[in-house]
Design an enzyme around this catalytic site. Structure first.
Site, mmCIF file in Angstrom:
data_model
loop_
_atom_site.group_PDB
_atom_site.id
_atom_site.type_symbol
_atom_site.label_atom_id
_atom_site.label_comp_id
_atom_site.label_asym_id
_atom_site.label_seq_id
_atom_site.Cartn_x
_atom_site.Cartn_y
_atom_site.Cartn_z
ATOM 1 N N LYS A 116 0.812 -1.216 0.000
ATOM 2 C CA LYS A 116 0.000 0.000 0.000
ATOM 3 C C LYS A 116 0.849 1.271 0.000
ATOM 4 O O LYS A 116 0.507 2.250 -0.656
ATOM 5 C CB LYS A 116 -0.934 -0.001 1.218
ATOM 6 N N GLU A 200 -2.573 6.326 8.464
ATOM 7 C CA GLU A 200 -3.319 7.286 7.658
ATOM 8 C C GLU A 200 -4.303 8.076 8.506
ATOM 9 O O GLU A 200 -4.716 7.623 9.580
ATOM 10 C CB GLU A 200 -4.098 6.569 6.547
ATOM 11 N N HIS A 235 -14.354 -3.731 9.086
ATOM 12 C CA HIS A 235 -13.633 -3.347 7.872
ATOM 13 C C HIS A 235 -13.797 -4.355 6.739
ATOM 14 O O HIS A 235 -13.019 -4.333 5.774
ATOM 15 C CB HIS A 235 -12.131 -3.141 8.157
ATOM 16 N N ARG A 297 -6.848 -8.075 -8.999
ATOM 17 C CA ARG A 297 -7.551 -9.349 -9.193
ATOM 18 C C ARG A 297 -9.033 -9.061 -9.355
ATOM 19 O O ARG A 297 -9.473 -7.917 -9.276
ATOM 20 C CB ARG A 297 -7.343 -10.248 -7.974
#
Length: 654
Positions: A116, A200, A235, A297
């Site tokens: 990420k 973040e 999540h 994907r």
């Protein structure tokens, strides 16, 4: 086009790929572990190869065994599905080195987006907006904590490898950062083999909107519009839809342009998803969305995109991988109507969405939807199959489509209310409640919606007298006999001048229920129940009961809720010596990941005692009351459902 492909996956995605391959005349090879020897995908494929024991590390993550199976069966290409090896660039290199085709992007593209932090730096260079945060290489806790303060709390700690909510923690206060970081690292290491994280800014009213992109090997890249995946618990997505509710033309153009720009930046080929986080606190605006990550994907929720664009994304994958150009240009891809997907999981929503196991003794999906709507069911199981602790506990995906959002939502609720599963705890009632939630119904959804409404969404009303009576009638065995005016044929037991009553015991939740089933002169059954239910004529129920009998249990369905009653064996004797009222048992099979206390230690109510890892997620087991620890499970122990994890001193002699 290929003549034969191997599917390096299991469950519903393997079945999904097989159906499209069959349509195209492509033969398929399935792979399976010990636990999946009799699985549906094995039955559906033209050939099947055993690749190892049940744990994924010994079977579905063994790239060498999968490639060997492909070569041995003459497969020309490998479709990875999603999860497992689908985003492993080393596996892609091995597939290509073996002379096979990987049905997906290149290893270079996967590596570019696989971490990420690196992906976000790449996107910044490409001019794609990125959420504020720290995406650097340094991982010292002092530095990460310092960066969190700079960003401003609340922050989100995220595993830099993988996704699905694993290795993710929201941190509200600096004092909680250290413990949250430790938990995120452990979970990330277990799930992805990489404990590195990024930090973040946590967006206050975030919406998760993603764009389906597709590229070929001729430099072409298109988008197939957006999906909204904001309805999440822990999540992880539970209901997805396309298009996103409230989407404006300005935001759609900005977001889809950014997504295609991201795909072209890495010369992407195949199906991919660009995930964005959107700040919806002031409505959807084109300057309030940021790149989160790219999934290189096919996504679990790809069917909603197929429904609104009239495409078969698996067919596109096979065509592009075999050397063809994209089947459509951007101008030829249009939106039509609205679609929802609901993921039915074996899990207990009322207990924090704990994964569940069990055998699917009864499994029935709806066969009708409201007029004007269409539906498809994506599943990899059938009645009689077991939900294994080794793999994701998803049972099926219900996908509906209609001309607009209200009609599609109506169809989704109707489908969930007709779904019947017995043998394992499932989340169908929770999904139906979520779909009917006023905020969700009007499209006012963000990733915190489920958390805010969790109690109301997971609360199940107790069974009413009709439901209990139906269960008692079924448990007694009398309900299996046809109503008759002849009392001799109505009940097996008969006393002189009047039919005998059958006494039945049921157990629901924490309650024992006694019922008496007898036959009336007109052949109808009467059920007399303990208080507070009172007497009920079981054949005058307001609606014909939908129910399932399975070993030791009866499940009565009322809408999307399945009320399961245990039917005690009258010959069985309870083992009183095994009672331990204050002991803590494992709520599911799992691994004791971390033990926080020792025997002899005094603990207080709510204090964390140990961490149980199940299905790649961590679950904290806390003390239910004050006490002294007498015994506690060993760190690293593999336990089954119901295993005693903790005994308190007062319970040792219980």
């Amino acid at each position: 086009m290929f003549s034969k492909i191997l599917i390096a996956n299991r469950g519903e995605i393997a079945c999904r790929v097989i159906r499209t391959a069959r349509k195209l005349g492509v033969r398929t090879v399935a792979v399976y572990s010990d636990a999946d020897a009799h699985a549906l995908h094995v039955e559906m494929a033209d050939e099947a190869v055993h690749i190892g024991p049940s744990p994924v590390g010994e079977s579905y993550l063994r790239g060498d065994k999968i490639i060997a199976a492909a070569l041995a069966t003459g497969a020309e290409a490998i479709h990875p599905g999603y999860g497992f090896l689908s985003e492993n660039p080393d596996f892609v290199d091995q597939v290509v080195a073996a002379g096979l085709t990987f049905i997906g992007p290149s290893a270079t593209s996967i590596r570019a987006m696989g971490l990420k932090d690196a992906a976000k730096r790449l996107m910044e260079k490409a001019g794609v907006p990125v959420v504020p945060g720290y995406h650097g290489e340094a991982q010292e806790i002092v530095l990460l904590a310092s960066k969190a303060r700079e960003i401003g709390y609340p922050v989100l700690i995220k595993a830099r490898a993988g996704g699905g909510g694993k290795g993710m923690r929201k941190v509200e206060h600096p004092d909680d950062f250290s413990e949250a970081l430790s938990g995120a690292r452990r979970e990330a290491k277990a799930a992805f083999g990489d404990d590195r994280v990024l930090v973040e800014k946590y967006v206050d009213k975030p919406r998760h909107i993603e764009v389906q992109v597709f590229g070929d090997n001729f430099g072409n890249a298109v988008h197939l519009y957006e999906r909204d995946c904001s309805a999440q618990r822990r999540h992880q997505k539970v209901i997805e839809e396309a298009p996103a509710p409230g989407m404006t033309p300005e935001l759609r153009k900005a977001m889809t342009d950014a997504a295609v720009k991201a795909a072209k930046a890495i010369s992407y080929s195949g199906a991919g998803t660009i995930e964005f986080i959107v700040d919806a606190s002031q409505g959807l605006k084109p300057d309030r969305f940021w790149f989160m990550e790219m999934n290189t994907r096919l996504q679990v929720e790809h069917p909603v995109t197929e429904m609104v664009t009239g495409t078969d994304l698996v067919e596109w994958q096979l065509r592009v991988a075999s050397g063809e150009k994209l089947p459509k240009t951007q101008a030829e891809i249009t939106l039509s109507g609205h679609a929802f997907e609901a993921r039915i999981y074996a899990e207990d929503a009322a207990k924090g969405f704990l994964p569940a196991t069990g055998t699917l003794y009864h499994l029935k999906f709806p066969d009708t939807v409201p007029e004007g709507a269409t539906m498809r069911v994506e599943t990899g199981v059938r009645a009689g199959d077991a939900i294994s602790p080794y793999y994701d506990p998803m049972i099926a995906k219900l996908v509906v489509h209609a001309k607009d959002r209200p009609l599609a939502l109506q169809a989704l609720v109707a489908a969930l209310r007709q779904t019947e599963v017995a043998g394992s705890t499932v989340n169908a009632a929770f999904l139906a409640a979520l779909a009917a939630d006023p905020d969700f119904s009007k499209g006012d959804v963000d990733t915190g919606l489920i958390g805010r409404h969790q109690q109301a969404l997971t609360e199940i009303a107790p069974p009413n007298a009709d439901i209990v009576a139906a269960a008692a009638l079924a448990a007694s065995g009398a309900g299996a006999l046809p109503p008759s005016n002849d009392p001799w044929s109505s009940l097996a037991g008969y006393q002189h001048f009047h039919p005998a009553a059958r006494r039945t015991r049921l157990h629901y939740g924490e309650h024992d229920i006694t019922a008496k089933v007898s036959v009336r002169p007109d052949g109808r059954f009467a059920v007399t129940l303990d208080e507070p239910y009172g007497s009920t004529n079981a054949h005058d129920l307001r609606a014909a009961p939908r129910l399932a009998r399975w070993p030791g249990h009866v499940t009565v369905f009322s809408g999307a809720v399945g009320y399961t009653f245990a039917v005690p064996d009258p010959l069985a004797r309870a083992d009183e010596s095994a009672a331990s009222s204050g002991s803590l048992r494992a709520p599911m099979p799992g691994l004791v990941k971390l033990v926080r206390v020792t025997p002899g230690e005094t603990v207080t109510k709510g204090q964390p005692l140990l961490i149980l890892e199940a299905m790649k997620m961590e679950h904290t087991i806390a003390a239910p009351h004050d006490g002294v620890i007498a015994e506690i499970a060993t760190e690293g122990a593999q336990v089954t459902d119901g295993t005693v994890l903790v005994r308190f001193a007062e319970d040792v002699h219980a």
